[in-house]
Structure formats: C-alpha cells, structure tokens
Design an enzyme around this catalytic site. Structure first.
Site, mmCIF file in Angstrom:
data_model
loop_
_atom_site.group_PDB
_atom_site.id
_atom_site.type_symbol
_atom_site.label_atom_id
_atom_site.label_comp_id
_atom_site.label_asym_id
_atom_site.label_seq_id
_atom_site.Cartn_x
_atom_site.Cartn_y
_atom_site.Cartn_z
ATOM 1 N N ASP A 111 0.315 -6.366 -17.737
ATOM 2 C CA ASP A 111 0.286 -5.951 -19.147
ATOM 3 C C ASP A 111 1.724 -5.825 -19.647
ATOM 4 O O ASP A 111 2.505 -5.030 -19.114
ATOM 5 C CB ASP A 111 -0.445 -4.616 -19.285
ATOM 6 C CG ASP A 111 -0.825 -4.303 -20.729
ATOM 7 O OD1 ASP A 111 -0.342 -5.004 -21.635
ATOM 8 O OD2 ASP A 111 -1.599 -3.357 -20.940
ATOM 9 N N ASP A 123 -1.066 -10.289 -24.480
ATOM 10 C CA ASP A 123 -0.095 -9.605 -23.623
ATOM 11 C C ASP A 123 -0.708 -9.078 -22.325
ATOM 12 O O ASP A 123 -0.134 -8.229 -21.659
ATOM 13 C CB ASP A 123 0.555 -8.440 -24.380
ATOM 14 C CG ASP A 123 -0.454 -7.446 -24.938
ATOM 15 O OD1 ASP A 123 -1.665 -7.616 -24.674
ATOM 16 O OD2 ASP A 123 -0.036 -6.507 -25.629
ATOM 17 N N GLU A 124 -1.871 -9.620 -21.936
ATOM 18 C CA GLU A 124 -2.603 -9.046 -20.799
ATOM 19 C C GLU A 124 -3.226 -10.154 -19.955
ATOM 20 O O GLU A 124 -3.851 -11.079 -20.493
ATOM 21 C CB GLU A 124 -3.692 -8.110 -21.342
ATOM 22 C CG GLU A 124 -4.406 -7.296 -20.309
ATOM 23 C CD GLU A 124 -5.432 -6.379 -20.964
ATOM 24 O OE1 GLU A 124 -6.015 -5.571 -20.228
ATOM 25 O OE2 GLU A 124 -5.676 -6.489 -22.185
#
Length: 390
Positions: free
Chosen positions: A12, A106-107
């Site tokens: 993350d 973003d993960e």
C-alpha cells in the site's frame, strides 16, 4: 505431497497522492497537506500524516477539514502524475512476482506461494519493498501472511512506510489483541452492533459461538468468525496486464469521412465503458487501433487517470485517434481497448464529481440492461449502419 504454505503480500503506497505531490514540490514535506477540492467545496481525497494529526481523513468535507486544520496546504491534485507513478509501481511488481492483483491505484496483492523453496519469502518481500522505494522515491508499507485480509491488516499496522510479517501459526497472536474496528469491512454500524453484544476485540469474536454471530449478523457473522480464527482467502486475481476490454468494427466499405470515424469511435468507447462499469472496474490505459484499406494496422495507447466515465474516455480516444490517423487514407477497421484495469472502489477524483457522474452512468446502464443496450445512446453515435462488428 502436501500443498505449499500460502504466502500473500499486501503493498500500500502511503498517502499516495500527497507523496507524489511532495516529489513534484519537495517544500511540501512535513506540512499538513490535503489533496481535494477548494477550501470551501468538495471532499478530502487524501491527506498527509501531519494533517491526520488534526483529525482530517479521506472523504471528509473540505469545510470540516479546514476547520480542524485551517493552516493546511490544499491542492487540487495532479491526477495524470498519480496514474504515471501507479503504472511505474505496477510495472516493477509485475516484473518481480509470479502473480499479483492491482486492487486500486495505490494497493497491490502478490502471491509468493511456492517461492519459499527458492528464496526466503520474508527477505524477498523486504528487498522488493526497498527496490520500489529506491526506484520511485515513494513511501510504501506492506504486510506478509497466509491470507489477503491478514496481510492487509498487517500493512495497516506497519504504516507509515513499514513492513510487518505474520508468520504461519501466529495469525491469532496478531489478530486477537486488535480492536474489532481493525477488521477490513467493519464499518461504524457493524462496530456498534458488535460492541452492544459485548465484543470489543477480535479475540472476543473468536470466543463467541459461530451460530450466535450468524443469528445476529447473517453471513457477515460467519465471515467475521472465520477471520477471527485467522482463516482467510489467499486467492489472487490474475494481474491486470492480462485483462483488457476491447471492441472493434470492420467496415463493409472503406471509410474516409473523419466525422463518421469519430462517431464509430465514440460508439466503441461507450460499449467498452459500459462493460467496464458492469464489472465494477476502472481503466488506466486506452488504446486506439486503426487498420487501413491495405491492411496496414497501427495502434497507439496512452495512460490516463483511472476512470470509467464515458466523457473522459471518449475525449481521450478521439485525441489519440486525431494524433496518429493519417488523413486521406481509407480505413477498414477501428478498435478501442481498455487495459490496466482496477476495481472501482479505488480512490477517484472525488471533488471533480466523479462519483456522482459514475452513479449517473450506472443508472443509464441499468436502463440499458432492462430495455436493451440501444435504449439510450448519444446523438453523436447515430448514423448509417454500414459496418460489421466484432
């Protein structure tokens, strides 16, 4: 031979939008930064840890955020830059792991099952995290465990910019002391119901009879019980580079009329966007394909800020087409493809009303599903039907 132990990594990017803004303007480092709309309108998309100390958080109205932190630096955001950095991290992960899932901008989840026979999985994960930081200069946290939900919770505990491994057999040691609000998917209402039942930690849930939880919470009660026992899925969806959505049209007669080609391009983009929303996906890359009458085929692709909105996608498709179409050459086929897909639960440009627009498009989709896909269409797509579809 027994099945290999599962090893699932969750990555993350910490305060991703803010981290990118700091790369663009290093003077922002250490300041309370909010990426969102103006100070009077919109909502917080993300914020720095310095702003979080004042109680600011994602999805908070900007007016509330400014009351809590009046000296915050408010930025509208550079969404194309976010897409570029997300793609950079994705490319690194894709080149280093056998299987991964891009859960949002973003993960990421990575499946390293079986790699323990050749590498130390813990060491490999640490080295991959350090490599991402070195190559991108972005902070990134990660968790390693036997299941996706545990790895995600480990990541949350490792933030900011840290790494936490939960060894096999130690899942309950990690989970049980944590508060119920730490479980992924437990919102305020569920938290209140659990607390009314006298359940405050994950250990409390684990020691509650499963049937009681099911009677109070239905299927979610069973899911909570399983999670409290450290039981979770390690299934990783195939990575997005192997996923795409495309439509193309071959014309009966070769076409020179740019307006006609634009109409067909819009129709193809609309069909792709409809399919995208049906799968609850966003796209981060659009490709336009042209085959000329002599069968020479060319294509161009561009990364875009993640979206599933017709107007954004149509605008970009026409821009790409106009850039590389060779005027005066008859066209036999055109196509549009979306790739770099991600779940639509990822962060979007909240203050540009993307969520309201997305809901509007989904409402139109529902009409199409009920009455047929031709029930609603843009006027620009209407015209003579002189092509075959693939």
């Amino acid at each position: 031979m027994s099945d290999p132990k599962p090893y699932i990594v969750h990555f993350d990017l910490d305060s991703f939008f803010v981290a990118v803004e700091i790369l663009l303007d290093p003077s922002l480092k250490g300041k309370p930064v909010i990426v969102g709309g103006s100070a009077k309108r919109g909502v917080v998309s993300t914020c720095s840890y310095e702003a979080r100390k004042y109680g600011v958080h994602s999805a908070m109205p900007m007016q509330t955020a400014m009351r809590l932190c009046p000296h915050a630096v408010v930025l509208r955001g550079h969404y194309e830059e976010y897409g570029k950095y997300s793609a950079l991290v994705t490319d690194i992960i894709a080149s280093k792991v056998p299987l991964y899932q891009k859960a949002s901008i973003d993960e990421f989840y990575c499946d390293l099952t079986g790699m323990d026979r050749f590498f130390g999985v813990s060491q490999y994960t640490r080295q991959l995290r350090e490599y991402i930081i070195k190559e991108t200069r972005l902070p990134i946290s990660c968790g390693l465990s036997s299941a996706k939900f545990i790895s995600k919770m480990a990541t949350n505990e490792a933030k900011p910019n840290g790494f936490l491994e939960i060894p096999h057999g130690k899942e309950k040691d990690f989970l049980w002391p944590l508060g119920i609000e730490k479980i992924n998917g437990v919102g305020k209402q569920t938290e209140q119901r659990l607390r009314k039942m006298g359940l405050h930690t994950i250990r409390d849930i684990a020691l509650t009879p499963k049937d009681l939880l099911i009677s109070q919470l239905g299927k979610w009660g069973e899911d909570l019980w399983r999670k409290s026992q450290g039981i979770g899925s390690g299934e990783i969806e195939q990575h997005w580079e192997q996923k795409s959505m495309s439509h193309e049209t071959t014309f009966h007669d070769n076409q020179l009329d740019t307006d006609f080609l634009h109409r067909k391009l819009v129709a193809l983009t609309e069909r792709n966007a409809y399919d995208l929303r049906q799968d609850n996906k966003l796209t981060g890359c659009i490709t336009v394909k042209i085959r000329y009458s002599d069968f020479e085929t060319t294509s161009r692709q561009e990364a875009i800020p993640y979206t599933a909105l017709d107007d954004e996608l149509i605008k970009k498709a026409k821009m790409i087409f106009d850039k590389f179409y060779q005027q005066g050459r008859p066209v036999r086929l055109i196509g549009v493809r979306f790739s770099q897909l991600a779940d639509d639960g990822m962060q979007m440009d909240l203050f540009n009303r993307q969520h309201e627009k997305l809901n509007l498009y989904k409402a139109v989709d529902a009409i199409k599903n009920r009455f047929g896909k031709t029930a609603v269409s843009k006027a620009v797509t209407s015209g003579p039907k002189n092509e075959s579809k693939k």
